[in-house]
Design a protein around this motif. Structure first.
Motif, PDB file in Angstrom:
ATOM      1  N   LEU A   1       0.815  -1.216   0.000  1.00 31.90           N
ATOM      2  CA  LEU A   1       0.000   0.000   0.000  1.00 31.90           C
ATOM      3  C   LEU A   1       0.847   1.264   0.000  1.00 31.90           C
ATOM      4  N   ILE A   2       1.982   1.238   0.701  1.00 32.96           N
ATOM      5  CA  ILE A   2       2.794   2.448   0.789  1.00 32.96           C
ATOM      6  C   ILE A   2       3.723   2.609  -0.414  1.00 32.96           C
ATOM      7  N   THR A   3       4.000   1.511  -1.118  1.00 36.16           N
ATOM      8  CA  THR A   3       4.947   1.583  -2.234  1.00 36.16           C
ATOM      9  C   THR A   3       4.452   2.455  -3.383  1.00 36.16           C
ATOM     10  N   PRO A   4       3.200   2.285  -3.895  1.00 30.83           N
ATOM     11  CA  PRO A   4       2.772   3.115  -5.028  1.00 30.83           C
ATOM     12  C   PRO A   4       2.819   4.618  -4.753  1.00 30.83           C
ATOM     13  N   PRO A   5       2.260   5.128  -3.627  1.00 29.43           N
ATOM     14  CA  PRO A   5       2.357   6.581  -3.433  1.00 29.43           C
ATOM     15  C   PRO A   5       3.792   7.081  -3.304  1.00 29.43           C
ATOM     16  N   ILE A   6       4.662   6.273  -2.705  1.00 31.26           N
ATOM     17  CA  ILE A   6       6.077   6.681  -2.621  1.00 31.26           C
ATOM     18  C   ILE A   6       6.681   6.780  -4.018  1.00 31.26           C
ATOM     19  N   ILE A   7       6.383   5.797  -4.875  1.00 29.85           N
ATOM     20  CA  ILE A   7       6.921   5.814  -6.238  1.00 29.85           C
ATOM     21  C   ILE A   7       6.327   6.970  -7.034  1.00 29.85           C
ATOM     22  N   PHE A   8       5.013   7.206  -6.896  1.00 32.36           N
ATOM     23  CA  PHE A   8       4.394   8.349  -7.569  1.00 32.36           C
ATOM     24  C   PHE A   8       5.074   9.651  -7.156  1.00 32.36           C
ATOM     25  N   ALA A   9       5.268   9.821  -5.847  1.00 28.90           N
ATOM     26  CA  ALA A   9       5.855  11.060  -5.335  1.00 28.90           C
ATOM     27  C   ALA A   9       7.291  11.226  -5.813  1.00 28.90           C
TER      28      ALA A   9
ATOM     29  N   THR B   1       8.626   9.933  -8.563  1.00 21.83           N
ATOM     30  CA  THR B   1       8.626  10.171 -10.007  1.00 21.83           C
ATOM     31  C   THR B   1       8.296  11.619 -10.331  1.00 21.83           C
ATOM     32  N   LEU B   2       7.376  12.215  -9.560  1.00 25.09           N
ATOM     33  CA  LEU B   2       6.937  13.590  -9.806  1.00 25.09           C
ATOM     34  C   LEU B   2       7.701  14.599  -8.960  1.00 25.09           C
ATOM     35  N   ASN B   3       8.709  14.129  -8.197  1.00 23.73           N
ATOM     36  CA  ASN B   3       9.552  15.015  -7.385  1.00 23.73           C
ATOM     37  C   ASN B   3       8.742  15.898  -6.443  1.00 23.73           C
ATOM     38  N   LEU B   4       7.781  15.301  -5.758  1.00 25.12           N
ATOM     39  CA  LEU B   4       6.953  16.047  -4.807  1.00 25.12           C
ATOM     40  C   LEU B   4       7.682  16.178  -3.478  1.00 25.12           C
ATOM     41  N   ASP B   5       7.324  17.206  -2.703  1.00 30.02           N
ATOM     42  CA  ASP B   5       7.999  17.436  -1.432  1.00 30.02           C
ATOM     43  C   ASP B   5       7.540  16.436  -0.387  1.00 30.02           C
TER      44      ASP B   5
END
Length: 594
Positions: A106-114, A116-120
């Motif tokens: 569950l935590i892996t996809p949002p971490i990868i999304f963030a 990839t998009l260089n979010l803070d």
């Protein structure tokens, strides 16, 4: 107690004295059952063997089913069916185990999304929390089995949980690359050709908006008879899709993170990511350096050792064990930056941060294909869940479970976008927990939902997850994504593999493996066709995204060829193929000899 309060507590009388008496009896029986459950040892503990659940495994001991002389085999724990009476402690323990077993996924996809998009860090921590809360809410709906009308339901009625689909993760990577390429997201190119991608939260909002409208395709598919869906998407198709999803994620996310991080892959000579995970990290190092590889390997080997020595409880959460061991060592060695923990809020919830929900036209066709693959995965996951839960895997009731599960997946995809979460779909990891613990009870599933929501609301937990070093996360996710690929191989094993089936699979894998090994082979297909019509140009971009995503192009080829190529019927009792190789049933021959 006054007379008025006594009268007030009684059920409202009706015209039928028998019905009134039955209702009063049901209320008293229910109250007595609740009282007995919370005040007795049996209600709290039951007959479950908790020592077995927590006893470490001794390697090279007698395998299950055998016993040495003088030693009695331990009695297996009782099996708790869907709606059987479950002790409170077991419901709590099993629910926590289910939550921990799915936590890494569950935590892996949002971490990868963030990443990839260089979010803070603040936005990234929120995305993790929103994912956990959304999964808890929609998992509760999935396992509820709400009757709508006639033979149509919402939810499977099984201990089914949901999580961010890895097919979405793989497709979103291609969509984000297209957005950076066409200028939707900012990027700068250095003199040496190194491209630095800027923060682009709007890209995530576009994926959410596109998935929101595309979710209606899966909602529509849920009303197609389950048997027809199974004919269109047989195991050969679904297995190919799942195999390519897992394999592509290993190459695009797992291994790059294991080496130190995807941003510094290739060792750029300029910019913030010359060192991994960044130049400003506590102890940065070059991508693929011994320090980075060693941290990932430590997490990976911890998973193997847990499987070898761990108790049944630990084996089911071996991914979390790998993360914990890796974080302890990397923290002691000074690789962890705790800023994400200190800046994370103590309490959070959905919509603390929001994204601009918009539709990205080139992503429509790929997201429609994602929802088709999600429906295919759901059919396989529901079948596996029903089998391990010891309920019927055919017949009208099973068909309604598939219909309800696919419908809940589609509705979940719609609402997850409103929850600022990428499309959520059925998760298969929990079937292993059910098989080992022998607990398929939905009460345990509701505790699991409670823990997921609790983990999401406690914002500091998301900060902890975000502080995990990339190599530690990569060592764990490489194993996790490889497990997805193995699930695809297992589904493919149900295929008979006639000459026709091998032909279809070979054609599908030609594109899928080709994309996997040479990711940019189709990237430049329409570069020379810059059409002034934005709609037509968007169509070209959509085709490029589909052709650049291994599981999408492989799945489409497999579906089309499976529908247009005629089936081959072998003669009765003859399993020979056209290539002249005789298939021998060894087990049948051995049975005849005995």
């Amino acid at each position: 107690m006054s007379i008025h309060s006594t009268v007030k507590d009684q059920p409202t009388p009706t015209q039928d004295p028998v019905a009134d008496a039955t209702r009063r009896w049901d209320v008293r029986a229910g109250a007595a059952a609740v009282y007995d459950k919370v005040t007795t040892k049996h209600g709290w503990v039951g007959d479950y063997d908790y020592a077995w659940l927590c006893t470490p495994t001794l390697p090279f001991s007698w395998p299950p089913g055998r016993r040495s002389k003088g030693k009695q085999r331990k009695r297996a724990p009782p099996f708790y069916a869907l709606d059987s009476e479950l002790p409170i402690l077991l419901a709590f323990t099993s629910g926590l185990q289910h939550a921990l077993a799915m936590l890494a996924g569950l935590i892996t996809p949002p971490i990868i999304f963030a990443n990839t998009l260089n979010l803070d860090a603040e936005m990234s921590a929120y995305m993790i929390s929103a994912s956990l809360i959304g999964c808890g809410i929609l998992s509760f709906v999935q396992m509820s089995r709400i009757h709508l009308f006639k033979n149509y339901y919402l939810g499977t009625g099984l201990l089914s949980v949901v999580g961010t689909s890895f097919s979405t993760l793989s497709t979103a990577d291609a969509i984000f690359s297209a957005m950076y390429a066409d200028g939707t997201c900012p990027s700068t190119t250095a003199s040496d050709g190194t491209v630095t991608k800027g923060p682009c939260p709007d890209a995530y909002g576009m994926v959410l908006g596109t998935s929101l409208i595309c979710a209606f395709l899966e909602i529509f598919m849920s009303f197609v008879p389950a048997r027809r869906l199974q004919r269109i998407f047989p195991p050969m198709v679904t297995g190919t899709v799942i195999l390519m999803i897992g394999a592509s994620l290993v190459g695009s996310s797992g291994i790059p993170d294991w080496g130190g991080g995807s941003n510094c892959q290739g060792r750029p000579t300029t910019g913030e990511f010359q060192l991994c995970p960044s130049n400003s990290a506590p102890r940065p190092a070059l991508w693929g350096s011994p320090e980075m590889i060693g941290l990932g390997f430590l997490s990976f080997i911890s998973i193997i050792l847990t499987e070898l020595f761990g108790s049944p409880f630990l084996k089911n959460i071996s991914i979390i064990v790998g993360l914990v061991v890796g974080c302890i060592v990397s923290g002691a060695a000074g690789y962890i930056d705790g800023s994400s923990i200190t800046t994370a809020p103590a309490i959070t919830f959905l919509w603390v941060h929001t994204f601009k929900i918009r539709v990205y036209p080139p992503a429509i066709l790929p997201m429609l294909a994602v929802y088709i693959s999600v429906a295919m995965e759901a059919i396989g996951d529901i079948t596996a869940s029903a089998e391990v839960s010891r309920v019927a895997v055919d017949g009208e009731e099973f068909d309604t479970r598939i219909q309800g599960g696919v419908l809940s997946d589609g509705v979940g995809g719609f609402f997850s976008a409103l929850f600022t979460v990428a499309p959520l779909s059925l998760f298969a990891q929990n079937n292993g927990v059910i098989a080992v613990t022998r607990c398929a009870n939905r009460t345990a599933g509701r505790f699991c939902c409670f823990f997921l929501i609790l983990f999401g609301v406690l914002g500091k937990i998301s900060g902890v997850f975000l502080a995990i070093p990339d190599p530690v996360l990569g060592g764990v996710t490489t194993f996790l994504f490889a497990s997805v690929a193995v699930s695809g191989v297992r589904v493919l094993s149900y295929t008979r593999f006639t000459r026709r089936d091998r032909f279809v699979l070979a054609a599908a894998l030609s594109f899928g493996i080709g994309d996997l090994l040479v990711p940019d082979v189709f990237t430049y297909l329409f570069d020379s066709v810059q059409h002034p019509n934005k709609g037509l140009q968007g169509l070209f971009n959509s085709i490029t995204i589909i052709l650049s995503t291994p599981f999408l192009v492989a799945g489409i080829v497999a579906v089309v060829l499976n529908l247009i190529l005629p089936q081959e019927d072998a003669p009765d009792g003859d399993d020979d193929d056209d290539d002249g190789v005789e298939v021998v049933d060894v087990e049948a021959d051995a049975a005849e000899k005995h």
